[in-house]
Design an enzyme around this catalytic site. Structure first.
Site, PDB file in Angstrom:
ATOM      1  CB  ALA A 143      -0.936  -0.004   1.211  1.00 10.78           C
ATOM      2  CE1 TYR A 144       4.932   5.537   3.433  1.00  8.50           C
ATOM      3  CE2 TYR A 144       6.677   4.717   2.013  1.00  8.50           C
ATOM      4  CZ  TYR A 144       6.184   5.689   2.868  1.00  8.50           C
ATOM      5  OH  TYR A 144       6.942   6.809   3.140  1.00  8.50           O
ATOM      6  CB  ALA A 145       5.224   0.298  -2.771  1.00 13.47           C
TER       7      ALA A 145
END
Length: 257
Positions: A161-163
Site C-alpha cells: 500500500a505504501y509503495a
C-alpha cells in the site's frame, strides 16, 4: 555574495506555507526551515497542540493551526475554506504527512490498504487540488511540494500500500505540473531515502535489515530530518522557478548505487 541576493533567491518573506505532517520528524524540520527563511506557517494537525507553533513563533514568524483528521475526506476538504475564512492567502503547500502499514502481501488487510491510500495519496490530491485552485484563481504564483519516497521507484517488502501510494504521489506531481506550471504553480516532490524517524523504527530495530541498509547507502549513514531543510527551502523559493514535475531524491546516494 550579498545577503540581498540570497534573500531574493531563497527568501520566503511575505509567503504563507500550508503544511501537513509538520508536528514531528521530517515535516517539523521543513516547517521550521520555511519559517527561518521568512514564511508564515499554517499547520494542519489532528489536534490543537501548539508545540511546533510556538517554535515557529520563536523565530519571529506567524503560525496558525487548522485542526483536521487526514483520514477524513470531508475534514480535508474543509482546510482551504477555513484558511480563506482566516483571511490568509496560501503561497506554498507542503504535503508531508503519511502513514505506514506492514503485512505480507498475501495477508494485507483491505482496511489497511484503504487507510494508507487515503492519507498518503487521496488527501494529498485533495489538498493539491484545493490549494492549486486557491492560488490560480487569485492570479498568483505558488509552489507545491509533495513528499514521495524511495518506494516511488522501488517496491519494498511487505509494504504494497505504501509503495502504491508513493508511486501515485510521483505521477500526481507530474500530472499537476503539466497543467499548472504555465499558470505559475510549480509542483515538485521530495523523495526521502532511509531516514532515522519513528516511521522506520521497525527497520532500525532489526539488526540484519539495518545493517543491509547501511551497507547500501553510499553516504554510510541513515538520513536525519535536518537533511531536508535545504531541499524544502529550495523548492519553495525563487531559486527553483524553472523546476517543475521533478522528484528530488534526498537519499544519501541510495538510488545511484
Amino acid at each position: 555574495m550579498s545577503n540581498t541576493y540570497l534573500d531574493t533567491l531563497f527568501g520566503l518573506k511575505g509567503k504563507v506555507a500550508l503544511i501537513t505532517g509538520g508536528s514531528r520528524g521530517i515535516g517539523k524540520n521543513m516547517a521550521l526551515a520555511l519559517a527561518q527563511a521568512g514564511a508564515d506557517v499554517i499547520l494542519v494537525q489532528r489536534n490543537d497542540s501548539d508545540a511546533v507553533k510556538k517554535e515557529i513563533e520563536a523565530v519571529g514568524r506567524k503560525a496558525y493551526i487548522v485542526v483536521a483528521e487526514l483520514s477524513d475526506r470531508a475534514q480535508i476538504a474543509s482546510v482551504v475554506p477555513q484558511v480563506e475564512k482566516m483571511g490568509l492567502q496560501i503561497d506554498i503547500l507542503l504535503n508531508c504527512a503519511g502513514i505506514q502499514k506492514r503485512h505480507p502481501s498475501t495477508e494485507f488487510p483491505t482496511e489497511d490498504w484503504d487507510a494508507v491510500l487515503q492519507v498518503n495519496l487521496t488527501t494529498v490530491f485533495i489538498l493539491c487540488r484545493d490549494v492549486g485552485k486557491h492560488i490560480i484563481s487569485a492570479g498568483r504564483k505558488g509552489k507545491i511540494i509533495n513528499v514521495a519516497s524511495l518506494l516511488t521507484f522501488q517496491g519494498g517488502v511487505t509494504v504494497p500500500a505504501y509503495a502504491a501510494s508513493k508511486g501515485g504521489v510521483a505521477q500526481l506531481t507530474k500530472a499537476l505540473s503539466n497543467e499548472w506550471v504555465s499558470k505559475g504553480v510549480n509542483v515538485n516532490a521530495i523523495a526521502p531515502g532511509y531516514i532515522a524517524t519513528d516511521m522506520n523504527e521497525a527497520l532500525i530495530a532489526d539488526p540484519t535489515r539495518s545493517r543491509q541498509i547501511m551497507e547500501r547507502i553510499p553516504a554510510q549513514r541513515w538520513g536525519s530530518p535536518a537533511d531536508f531543510e535545504g531541499a524544502a527551502v529550495f523548492l519553495a523559493s525563487n531559486a527553483s522557478q524553472y523546476i517543475s514535475g521533478e522528484i528530488m531524491l534526498v537519499d544519501g546516494g541510495w538510488m545511484a548505487r
